[in-house]
Design a protein around this motif. Structure first.
Motif, PDB file in Angstrom:
ATOM      1  N   SER A 187       0.842  -1.193   0.000  1.00 20.59           N
ATOM      2  CA  SER A 187       0.000   0.000   0.000  1.00 20.59           C
ATOM      3  C   SER A 187       0.878   1.243   0.000  1.00 20.59           C
ATOM      4  O   SER A 187       2.021   1.215   0.461  1.00 20.59           O
ATOM      5  CB  SER A 187      -0.898   0.003   1.230  1.00 20.59           C
ATOM      6  OG  SER A 187      -1.786  -1.084   1.185  1.00 20.59           O
ATOM      7  N   ILE A 210      -6.564   0.173   2.689  1.00 18.69           N
ATOM      8  CA  ILE A 210      -7.125   0.835   1.509  1.00 18.69           C
ATOM      9  C   ILE A 210      -8.626   1.013   1.674  1.00 18.69           C
ATOM     10  O   ILE A 210      -9.171   2.096   1.449  1.00 18.69           O
ATOM     11  CB  ILE A 210      -6.790   0.053   0.223  1.00 18.69           C
ATOM     12  CG1 ILE A 210      -5.275   0.053  -0.021  1.00 18.69           C
ATOM     13  CG2 ILE A 210      -7.542   0.633  -0.982  1.00 18.69           C
ATOM     14  CD1 ILE A 210      -4.814  -0.867  -1.139  1.00 18.69           C
ATOM     15  N   SER A 211      -9.295  -0.039   2.093  1.00 23.72           N
ATOM     16  CA  SER A 211     -10.750   0.043   2.254  1.00 23.72           C
ATOM     17  C   SER A 211     -11.146   0.835   3.500  1.00 23.72           C
ATOM     18  O   SER A 211     -12.243   1.382   3.563  1.00 23.72           O
ATOM     19  CB  SER A 211     -11.370  -1.352   2.297  1.00 23.72           C
ATOM     20  OG  SER A 211     -10.833  -2.111   3.357  1.00 23.72           O
ATOM     21  N   GLY A 217      -9.640   8.230   0.879  1.00 28.37           N
ATOM     22  CA  GLY A 217      -9.143   7.703  -0.391  1.00 28.37           C
ATOM     23  C   GLY A 217      -7.675   7.993  -0.610  1.00 28.37           C
ATOM     24  O   GLY A 217      -7.226   8.106  -1.754  1.00 28.37           O
ATOM     25  N   SER A 234      -3.620   3.593  -1.764  1.00 23.80           N
ATOM     26  CA  SER A 234      -3.833   2.708  -2.917  1.00 23.80           C
ATOM     27  C   SER A 234      -2.699   1.697  -2.960  1.00 23.80           C
ATOM     28  O   SER A 234      -1.734   1.805  -2.210  1.00 23.80           O
ATOM     29  CB  SER A 234      -3.880   3.516  -4.220  1.00 23.80           C
ATOM     30  OG  SER A 234      -2.655   4.189  -4.422  1.00 23.80           O
ATOM     31  N   SER A 235      -2.827   0.728  -3.841  1.00 23.63           N
ATOM     32  CA  SER A 235      -1.720  -0.221  -4.000  1.00 23.63           C
ATOM     33  C   SER A 235      -0.626   0.465  -4.812  1.00 23.63           C
ATOM     34  O   SER A 235      -0.894   1.388  -5.583  1.00 23.63           O
ATOM     35  CB  SER A 235      -2.188  -1.497  -4.685  1.00 23.63           C
ATOM     36  OG  SER A 235      -2.606  -1.227  -5.992  1.00 23.63           O
ATOM     37  N   GLU A 252      -1.000   1.091  -8.499  1.00 22.28           N
ATOM     38  CA  GLU A 252      -1.963   2.109  -8.923  1.00 22.28           C
ATOM     39  C   GLU A 252      -1.534   3.522  -8.540  1.00 22.28           C
ATOM     40  O   GLU A 252      -2.097   4.496  -9.015  1.00 22.28           O
ATOM     41  CB  GLU A 252      -3.332   1.818  -8.309  1.00 22.28           C
ATOM     42  CG  GLU A 252      -3.933   0.512  -8.773  1.00 22.28           C
ATOM     43  CD  GLU A 252      -5.227   0.186  -8.042  1.00 22.28           C
ATOM     44  OE1 GLU A 252      -5.564   0.880  -7.057  1.00 22.28           O
ATOM     45  OE2 GLU A 252      -5.893  -0.765  -8.459  1.00 22.28           O
ATOM     46  N   ALA A 253      -0.541   3.630  -7.673  1.00 16.58           N
ATOM     47  CA  ALA A 253      -0.108   4.933  -7.155  1.00 16.58           C
ATOM     48  C   ALA A 253       0.904   5.597  -8.078  1.00 16.58           C
ATOM     49  O   ALA A 253       1.625   4.931  -8.820  1.00 16.58           O
ATOM     50  CB  ALA A 253       0.509   4.751  -5.781  1.00 16.58           C
TER      51      ALA A 253
END
Length: 79
Positions: free
Chosen positions: A3, A45-46, A51, A54-55, A58-59
């Motif tokens: 993360s 993340i959840s 928000g 992110s992983s 994806e960042a």
């Protein structure tokens, strides 16, 4: 993928509370994830209401590097 926390972090520390391996380190205005400690469970993340997490795949790369660097400098976040 580990993360990654971005500058959207509001230092609410919801993520710190749920992390099973204490992968978060705390700075003055935000937390970051230690990629060497993160087990990639995705719970943080959840859990993040802003928000900001992110992983790493994806960042933005600048945040991936920022988290890795600051995790070495900042103290571990306290729950």
């Amino acid at each position: 993928m580990p993360s990654v926390v971005s500058d959207a972090c509001q230092l609410c520390k919801s993520c710190v509370e749920v992390c099973p391996v204490d992968a978060f380190h705390e700075g003055e205005n935000m937390v970051v994830v230690d990629p060497d400690t993160c087990i990639e469970c995705g719970i943080c993340i959840s859990e993040c209401p802003h928000g900001a997490i992110s992983s790493s795949d994806e960042a933005d790369e600048k945040w991936v590097q920022f988290n890795a660097e600051k995790a070495k400098e900042w103290p571990q976040a306290e729950k």
